[in-house]
Design a protein around this motif. Structure first.
Motif, PDB file in Angstrom:
ATOM      1  N   ARG A 193      -3.423  11.401   1.256  1.00 13.00           N
ATOM      2  CA  ARG A 193      -4.488  12.099   1.976  1.00 13.00           C
ATOM      3  C   ARG A 193      -5.871  11.731   1.434  1.00 13.00           C
ATOM      4  O   ARG A 193      -6.830  11.615   2.194  1.00 13.00           O
ATOM      5  CB  ARG A 193      -4.279  13.598   1.847  1.00 13.00           C
ATOM      6  N   PRO A 226       0.814  -1.223   0.000  1.00 11.93           N
ATOM      7  CA  PRO A 226       0.000   0.000   0.000  1.00 11.93           C
ATOM      8  C   PRO A 226       0.846   1.271   0.000  1.00 11.93           C
ATOM      9  O   PRO A 226       1.908   1.325   0.625  1.00 11.93           O
ATOM     10  CB  PRO A 226      -0.796  -0.109   1.298  1.00 11.93           C
ATOM     11  N   GLU A 227       0.386   2.260  -0.719  1.00  6.21           N
ATOM     12  CA  GLU A 227       0.937   3.614  -0.666  1.00  6.21           C
ATOM     13  C   GLU A 227      -0.201   4.506  -0.191  1.00  6.21           C
ATOM     14  O   GLU A 227      -1.246   4.559  -0.831  1.00  6.21           O
ATOM     15  CB  GLU A 227       1.435   4.071  -2.044  1.00  6.21           C
ATOM     16  N   ARG A 228       0.006   5.189   0.911  1.00  5.67           N
ATOM     17  CA  ARG A 228      -1.069   5.970   1.515  1.00  5.67           C
ATOM     18  C   ARG A 228      -0.912   7.455   1.220  1.00  5.67           C
ATOM     19  O   ARG A 228       0.181   7.999   1.311  1.00  5.67           O
ATOM     20  CB  ARG A 228      -1.088   5.750   3.018  1.00  5.67           C
ATOM     21  N   ARG A 276     -10.471   7.763   0.322  1.00  2.00           N
ATOM     22  CA  ARG A 276     -10.613   8.176   1.709  1.00  2.00           C
ATOM     23  C   ARG A 276     -11.666   9.270   1.812  1.00  2.00           C
ATOM     24  O   ARG A 276     -12.072   9.859   0.808  1.00  2.00           O
ATOM     25  CB  ARG A 276      -9.278   8.688   2.242  1.00  2.00           C
ATOM     26  N   VAL A 286      -5.766   5.497  -0.907  1.00  2.00           N
ATOM     27  CA  VAL A 286      -4.747   4.491  -0.641  1.00  2.00           C
ATOM     28  C   VAL A 286      -4.601   3.703  -1.937  1.00  2.00           C
ATOM     29  O   VAL A 286      -5.589   3.268  -2.526  1.00  2.00           O
ATOM     30  CB  VAL A 286      -5.154   3.557   0.511  1.00  2.00           C
TER      31      VAL A 286
END
Length: 121
Positions: A34, A30-32, A94, A37
């Protein structure tokens, strides 16, 4: 080949099965960010990269979720020819994505994609 066909985003380029999403969740990286994801899983000899989109009910009503999903799909469609092959990608929106502009979502997509090394540029 007509230009419109080159820019289409057919269902064959999308992840559609729950098992595919689960596979990326369990074994992917995973790359998160704001607004989203980005889950990435390298799949040997799978051909063109395939992308799936997740917009949970936590984002809001169906109208809001569909708007976010359409924006994310359009961003990926626009940049699909920049993606490296043999990857399964899952974009999970998100809550902040509902208030973000199209440009902000696109900037974050490009930043996360570069960080995940899935761009062929």
């Amino acid at each position: 080949m007509p230009r419109a066909h080159l820019l289409s985003f057919p269902k064959a380029r999308r992840l559609t099965r729950i098992s595919e999403f689960d596979c990326v969740k369990e074994r992917g990286h995973p790359e998160r960010g704001r607004f989203m994801v980005l889950g990435v899983l390298a799949v040997q000899n799978s051909g063109a990269s395939r992308v799936g989109f997740v917009t949970s009910r936590r984002l809001g009503r169906a109208v809001v979720r569909n708007r976010v999903r359409r924006r994310l799909r359009e961003i990926v469609r626009k940049h699909q020819h920049d993606l490296r092959e043999d990857f399964w990608i899952v974009l999970i929106a998100r809550r902040d994505a509902t208030k973000a502009s199209y440009r902000a979502l696109e900037d974050e997509w490009l930043r996360l994609a570069k960080r995940a090394s899935i761009l062929a540029l």
